[in-house]
Design a protein around this motif. Structure first.
Motif, short mmCIF file in Angstrom:
data_model
loop_
_atom_site.label_atom_id
_atom_site.label_comp_id
_atom_site.label_asym_id
_atom_site.label_seq_id
_atom_site.Cartn_x
_atom_site.Cartn_y
_atom_site.Cartn_z
N LYS A 120 0.54 -0.85 0.61
CA LYS A 120 -0.41 0.20 -0.22
C LYS A 120 0.71 0.99 0.01
O LYS A 120 1.87 1.12 0.10
CB LYS A 120 -0.73 -0.07 0.87
N THR A 121 0.02 2.17 0.16
CA THR A 121 0.88 3.59 -0.31
C THR A 121 1.05 4.02 1.24
O THR A 121 1.03 3.48 2.52
CB THR A 121 -0.53 4.52 -0.81
N PHE A 122 1.76 5.71 1.93
CA PHE A 122 2.06 6.29 2.85
C PHE A 122 -0.11 6.18 3.44
O PHE A 122 0.23 7.40 3.26
CB PHE A 122 2.73 6.91 3.11
N GLU A 123 -0.01 5.84 4.65
CA GLU A 123 -0.90 6.76 4.97
C GLU A 123 -0.08 7.28 6.16
O GLU A 123 0.28 7.18 7.38
CB GLU A 123 -1.92 5.62 5.46
N LEU A 124 -1.06 9.16 6.54
CA LEU A 124 -0.33 9.88 7.87
C LEU A 124 -1.31 9.35 9.48
O LEU A 124 -2.84 8.89 8.58
CB LEU A 124 -0.93 11.34 7.78
N ILE A 125 -0.93 8.92 10.31
CA ILE A 125 -1.26 8.77 11.54
C ILE A 125 -1.52 10.11 12.16
O ILE A 125 -2.56 9.96 12.72
CB ILE A 125 0.05 7.76 11.72
N ALA A 126 -0.55 10.59 12.22
CA ALA A 126 -0.82 12.20 12.89
C ALA A 126 0.46 13.31 12.62
O ALA A 126 1.54 12.39 12.44
CB ALA A 126 -0.72 11.58 14.46
N LEU A 127 0.02 14.63 13.08
CA LEU A 127 1.22 15.01 13.01
C LEU A 127 1.33 16.07 13.75
O LEU A 127 0.03 15.75 14.95
CB LEU A 127 0.29 16.32 11.58
N SER A 128 2.31 16.02 14.20
CA SER A 128 3.20 16.57 15.91
C SER A 128 3.54 18.12 15.90
O SER A 128 4.29 18.09 14.88
CB SER A 128 3.76 16.19 16.56
N THR A 129 2.96 19.12 15.93
CA THR A 129 3.86 20.31 16.05
C THR A 129 4.08 20.86 17.49
O THR A 129 3.12 20.75 18.75
CB THR A 129 3.44 21.39 15.72
N VAL A 130 5.05 20.84 17.96
CA VAL A 130 5.51 21.64 19.31
C VAL A 130 5.02 22.70 20.24
O VAL A 130 4.98 23.80 19.11
CB VAL A 130 7.00 21.99 19.24
N ASN A 131 4.60 22.75 20.94
CA ASN A 131 3.69 22.96 21.36
C ASN A 131 2.36 23.08 21.35
O ASN A 131 0.94 24.52 21.30
CB ASN A 131 4.68 25.04 21.73
N SER A 132 1.52 22.27 19.94
CA SER A 132 0.61 22.34 19.42
C SER A 132 -0.16 20.90 20.05
O SER A 132 0.74 19.82 20.06
CB SER A 132 0.51 22.59 17.79
N ALA A 133 -1.45 20.68 20.10
CA ALA A 133 -2.10 20.02 20.26
C ALA A 133 -1.93 18.40 19.06
O ALA A 133 -1.49 19.33 17.81
CB ALA A 133 -3.16 19.80 20.35
N ILE A 134 -1.37 16.96 19.17
CA ILE A 134 -0.94 16.08 17.94
C ILE A 134 -2.32 15.58 17.27
O ILE A 134 -3.17 16.00 18.24
CB ILE A 134 -0.55 14.91 19.18
N LYS A 135 -2.15 16.40 15.95
CA LYS A 135 -3.50 15.98 15.04
C LYS A 135 -3.91 14.01 14.49
O LYS A 135 -2.79 14.26 13.98
CB LYS A 135 -4.25 16.82 14.65
N TYR A 136 -4.76 13.73 14.81
CA TYR A 136 -4.88 12.08 14.50
C TYR A 136 -5.90 12.17 13.09
O TYR A 136 -6.13 13.14 13.22
CB TYR A 136 -5.13 11.38 15.60
N GLU A 137 -4.91 11.66 12.05
CA GLU A 137 -6.25 11.78 11.25
C GLU A 137 -6.94 10.55 11.70
O GLU A 137 -7.31 9.81 12.87
CB GLU A 137 -5.61 10.64 10.13
N GLN A 138 -8.31 10.52 10.92
CA GLN A 138 -9.74 9.93 11.23
C GLN A 138 -9.50 8.01 11.34
O GLN A 138 -10.04 8.07 12.40
CB GLN A 138 -10.52 9.63 9.73
N ASN A 139 -8.39 7.34 11.15
CA ASN A 139 -8.40 6.28 11.34
C ASN A 139 -7.41 5.35 11.99
O ASN A 139 -6.97 4.50 12.43
CB ASN A 139 -8.28 5.52 10.05
N PHE A 140 -6.59 6.74 12.92
CA PHE A 140 -5.77 6.27 14.01
C PHE A 140 -6.16 7.32 15.51
O PHE A 140 -7.12 8.70 15.25
CB PHE A 140 -4.33 7.09 13.28
N THR A 141 -5.79 6.43 16.90
CA THR A 141 -6.61 7.44 17.84
C THR A 141 -4.91 7.18 18.53
O THR A 141 -4.27 6.80 18.30
CB THR A 141 -7.75 6.62 18.18
N GLN A 142 -5.35 7.98 18.86
CA GLN A 142 -4.05 8.65 20.32
C GLN A 142 -4.16 7.33 21.30
O GLN A 142 -2.98 7.09 21.79
CB GLN A 142 -4.18 9.91 21.21
N GLU A 143 -5.10 6.78 21.46
CA GLU A 143 -4.99 5.25 22.61
C GLU A 143 -4.27 4.32 22.02
O GLU A 143 -3.78 3.56 22.86
CB GLU A 143 -6.94 5.26 22.86
N LYS A 144 -4.80 4.51 20.71
CA LYS A 144 -3.32 3.37 19.71
C LYS A 144 -2.22 3.72 19.36
O LYS A 144 -0.80 3.08 19.96
CB LYS A 144 -4.30 2.80 18.27
N PHE A 145 -2.22 4.66 19.39
CA PHE A 145 -0.44 5.55 18.48
C PHE A 145 -0.10 6.97 19.18
O PHE A 145 -0.07 7.94 18.91
CB PHE A 145 -1.04 5.70 17.64
#
Lengths: 114, 113
Positions: B42-67
């Motif tokens: 498969k191709t590359f799926e974004l899990i989450a985007l993390s910016t220092v001093n900002s909340a980590i944003k998870y993509e639809q199929n991924f959660t903080q509880e899992k990753f």
């Protein structure tokens, strides 16, 4: 919504041939386009990018790509391929405001035969 | 030059266990770090985007509880795959961004038994 389409899943050429790998995108605003290469079993290596200016951009190892707004395309080309160019090539799009999110196409496997 | 290191390069874990992977940017200050997964064929799926001093944003199929992701400074990020199962196998890539450039590490290849 941004999308990236790589219409050819597999491309086979002979060493010394020219090749074009196609990439089309859909996005209405300013756009950042890039190509990456993945050799078997490895991660991604950056080839080239376009954001603005000259629509023809030069990359590493003799690769170049041409941006076309009218065709919504960013095709990758090489004039003379080498067997070591055999790999999977990914086109990616990112809106500048997205701060790092890339949307990848499904990839095109390039096989260069001797 | 700008480099991104990932550790470990390969790892095997038993189904239901967890594993942590790390990403280190060297030679530049990353303004954001993105974690991607490439599942087999498969191709590359974004899990989450993390910016220092900002909340980590998870993509639809991924959660903080899992990753869960930790991004304590501009050069280091870590992600854990909790309770890994077969569908979690693949190549996990870290991409560190500065300006318009995004540099990728070699990836951590996860095998789940």
């Amino acid at each position: 919504t941004q999308t990236v389409s790589q219409s050819d899943a597999h491309v086979t050429v002979f060493e010394g041939d020219s090749v074009e790998l196609r990439c089309n995108y859909s996005y209405g605003g300013s756009i950042y386009l890039s190509w990456y290469i993945q050799h078997h079993g490895h991660g991604l290596q950056f080839l080239l990018k376009y954001y603005s200016g000259n629509p023809v951009v030069q990359g590493v190892n003799g690769f170049e790509a041409e941006f076309s707004k009218s065709d919504s395309s960013f095709h990758l080309r090489k004039a003379s391929v080498h067997w070591s160019d055999s790999a999977v090539y990914f086109c990616a799009v990112s809106a500048p405001g997205n701060t790092g999110k890339l949307i990848f196409g499904l990839g095109t496997t390039l096989q260069v035969q001797p | 030059g700008a480099l991104v290191y990932q550790y470990p390069r390969r790892t095997i874990c038993k189904s239901g266990t967890s594993m942590r992977m790390e990403c280190q940017a060297v030679g530049f200050q990353a303004t954001s770090v993105a974690w991607y997964r490439q599942s087999p064929q498969k191709t590359f799926e974004l899990i989450a985007l993390s910016t220092v001093n900002s909340a980590i944003k998870y993509e639809q199929n991924f959660t903080q509880e899992k990753f869960p992701i930790s991004h304590p400074n501009l050069s280091f990020s870590s992600m854990t795959v909790l309770n890994a199962y077969l569908e979690d196998r693949g190549l996990y890539l870290c991409g560190a961004k500065t300006g318009y450039e995004q540099y990728f590490g070699p990836g951590t290849r996860l095998t789940v038994l």
